[in-house]
Design a protein around this motif. Sequence first.
Motif, PDB file in Angstrom:
ATOM      1  N   PRO A  68       0.918  -0.889  -0.348  1.00 34.88           N
ATOM      2  CA  PRO A  68      -0.043  -0.127   0.072  1.00 34.88           C
ATOM      3  C   PRO A  68       0.940   1.374   0.303  1.00 34.88           C
ATOM      4  O   PRO A  68       0.392   2.403   0.748  1.00 34.88           O
ATOM      5  N   THR A  69       2.246   1.559   0.077  1.00 32.68           N
ATOM      6  CA  THR A  69       3.175   2.585  -0.260  1.00 32.68           C
ATOM      7  C   THR A  69       3.616   2.472  -1.057  1.00 32.68           C
ATOM      8  O   THR A  69       4.762   1.085  -1.489  1.00 32.68           O
ATOM      9  N   VAL A  70       3.911   3.623  -1.737  1.00 31.82           N
ATOM     10  CA  VAL A  70       5.299   3.611  -2.655  1.00 31.82           C
ATOM     11  C   VAL A  70       6.215   2.992  -2.370  1.00 31.82           C
ATOM     12  O   VAL A  70       6.720   1.620  -3.357  1.00 31.82           O
ATOM     13  N   LYS A  71       7.568   2.595  -1.456  1.00 33.85           N
ATOM     14  CA  LYS A  71       8.353   2.024  -0.754  1.00 33.85           C
ATOM     15  C   LYS A  71       8.013   0.242  -0.830  1.00 33.85           C
ATOM     16  O   LYS A  71       8.884  -0.358  -1.608  1.00 33.85           O
ATOM     17  N   ASP A  72       6.587   0.044  -0.375  1.00 32.64           N
ATOM     18  CA  ASP A  72       6.610  -1.501  -0.413  1.00 32.64           C
ATOM     19  C   ASP A  72       5.806  -1.587  -1.881  1.00 32.64           C
ATOM     20  O   ASP A  72       6.462  -3.114  -1.940  1.00 32.64           O
ATOM     21  N   LEU A  73       5.184  -0.634  -2.561  1.00 30.64           N
ATOM     22  CA  LEU A  73       4.866  -1.361  -3.921  1.00 30.64           C
ATOM     23  C   LEU A  73       6.225  -1.820  -4.866  1.00 30.64           C
ATOM     24  O   LEU A  73       6.563  -2.895  -5.183  1.00 30.64           O
ATOM     25  N   ALA A  74       7.079  -0.988  -4.727  1.00 32.47           N
ATOM     26  CA  ALA A  74       8.291  -0.731  -5.375  1.00 32.47           C
ATOM     27  C   ALA A  74       9.678  -1.951  -4.940  1.00 32.47           C
ATOM     28  O   ALA A  74       9.704  -2.568  -5.663  1.00 32.47           O
ATOM     29  N   SER A  75       9.319  -2.196  -3.789  1.00 30.39           N
ATOM     30  CA  SER A  75      10.520  -3.605  -3.284  1.00 30.39           C
ATOM     31  C   SER A  75       9.426  -5.117  -3.379  1.00 30.39           C
ATOM     32  O   SER A  75      10.094  -5.667  -4.236  1.00 30.39           O
ATOM     33  N   PHE A  76       8.430  -4.709  -3.418  1.00 25.83           N
ATOM     34  CA  PHE A  76       7.219  -5.932  -4.701  1.00 25.83           C
ATOM     35  C   PHE A  76       7.849  -6.131  -6.276  1.00 25.83           C
ATOM     36  O   PHE A  76       7.863  -7.422  -6.682  1.00 25.83           O
ATOM     37  N   LEU A  77       7.668  -4.915  -6.545  1.00 23.98           N
ATOM     38  CA  LEU A  77       8.288  -4.978  -7.766  1.00 23.98           C
ATOM     39  C   LEU A  77       8.801  -5.397  -8.553  1.00 23.98           C
ATOM     40  O   LEU A  77       9.601  -5.834  -8.777  1.00 23.98           O
ATOM     41  N   ALA A  78      10.334  -4.830  -7.501  1.00 20.91           N
ATOM     42  CA  ALA A  78      11.919  -5.387  -8.001  1.00 20.91           C
ATOM     43  C   ALA A  78      11.566  -6.689  -7.490  1.00 20.91           C
ATOM     44  O   ALA A  78      12.473  -7.369  -8.243  1.00 20.91           O
ATOM     45  N   GLU A  79      11.155  -7.687  -6.573  1.00 22.22           N
ATOM     46  CA  GLU A  79      11.294  -8.828  -6.622  1.00 22.22           C
ATOM     47  C   GLU A  79      10.873  -9.994  -7.844  1.00 22.22           C
ATOM     48  O   GLU A  79      11.409 -10.597  -8.361  1.00 22.22           O
ATOM     49  N   GLU A  80       9.479  -9.189  -7.561  1.00 26.71           N
ATOM     50  CA  GLU A  80       8.669  -9.867  -8.950  1.00 26.71           C
ATOM     51  C   GLU A  80       9.587 -10.221 -10.259  1.00 26.71           C
ATOM     52  O   GLU A  80       9.564 -10.795 -11.420  1.00 26.71           O
ATOM     53  N   SER A  81      10.245  -8.779 -10.433  1.00 27.77           N
ATOM     54  CA  SER A  81      10.813  -8.558 -11.810  1.00 27.77           C
ATOM     55  C   SER A  81      12.060  -9.292 -11.761  1.00 27.77           C
ATOM     56  O   SER A  81      12.403 -10.787 -12.567  1.00 27.77           O
ATOM     57  N   ASP A  82      12.908  -9.669 -10.776  1.00 25.00           N
ATOM     58  CA  ASP A  82      13.309  -9.576 -10.831  1.00 25.00           C
ATOM     59  C   ASP A  82      13.234 -12.127 -10.504  1.00 25.00           C
ATOM     60  O   ASP A  82      14.070 -12.706 -11.628  1.00 25.00           O
ATOM     61  N   ARG A  83      12.327 -12.307 -10.411  1.00 19.80           N
ATOM     62  CA  ARG A  83      11.812 -13.584  -9.895  1.00 19.80           C
ATOM     63  C   ARG A  83      10.881 -14.075 -11.776  1.00 19.80           C
ATOM     64  O   ARG A  83      11.837 -15.226 -12.339  1.00 19.80           O
ATOM     65  N   ARG A  84      11.307 -12.747 -12.307  1.00 23.39           N
ATOM     66  CA  ARG A  84      10.513 -13.171 -13.519  1.00 23.39           C
ATOM     67  C   ARG A  84      11.053 -13.212 -14.483  1.00 23.39           C
ATOM     68  O   ARG A  84      11.266 -14.352 -15.655  1.00 23.39           O
ATOM     69  N   ALA A  85      12.627 -12.602 -15.434  1.00 19.77           N
ATOM     70  CA  ALA A  85      13.432 -12.570 -15.391  1.00 19.77           C
ATOM     71  C   ALA A  85      14.704 -14.014 -14.953  1.00 19.77           C
ATOM     72  O   ALA A  85      14.765 -14.405 -15.794  1.00 19.77           O
ATOM     73  N   THR A  86      14.166 -14.773 -14.135  1.00 15.70           N
ATOM     74  CA  THR A  86      15.506 -15.386 -13.050  1.00 15.70           C
ATOM     75  C   THR A  86      14.771 -16.700 -14.091  1.00 15.70           C
ATOM     76  O   THR A  86      15.044 -17.930 -14.619  1.00 15.70           O
ATOM     77  N   ALA A  87      13.184 -16.200 -14.187  1.00 12.01           N
ATOM     78  CA  ALA A  87      12.190 -18.066 -14.803  1.00 12.01           C
ATOM     79  C   ALA A  87      12.392 -17.692 -16.135  1.00 12.01           C
ATOM     80  O   ALA A  87      11.823 -18.714 -17.248  1.00 12.01           O
ATOM     81  N   ALA A  88      12.803 -16.734 -16.870  1.00 16.66           N
ATOM     82  CA  ALA A  88      12.762 -16.228 -18.364  1.00 16.66           C
ATOM     83  C   ALA A  88      13.915 -17.730 -18.894  1.00 16.66           C
ATOM     84  O   ALA A  88      14.982 -17.711 -18.375  1.00 16.66           O
TER      85      ALA A  88
END
Length: 88
Positions: A68-88
């Motif tokens: 629910p905050t920019v800080k929290d969302l940004a952290s999640f997006l970085a983790e999700e981006s890394d996870r998707r890039a690693t899975a690709a």
Amino acid sequence: MAVVTASEAESWLIEKIAHRLGVAPGEVSREVYFDELDLDSTEALILAGELENWLGFELSTTTLWYHPTVKDLASFLAEESDRRATAA
């Protein structure tokens, strides 16, 4: 797919939110809850769509709820981006 860092995601979010609110980026706190900002539901949906286009992947409809905050969302997006890039 390029990996997005938390810092990049945070900057992107702050710029977009500031633009939508008509304020300077320095006026958007990374710790304020999204529901405390003056974004209506339509603007939030547009922001989510722009975010998906920028990231290159779809987000869950509950993403902003659970991050629910920019800080929290940004952290999640970085983790999700890394996870998707690693899975690709």
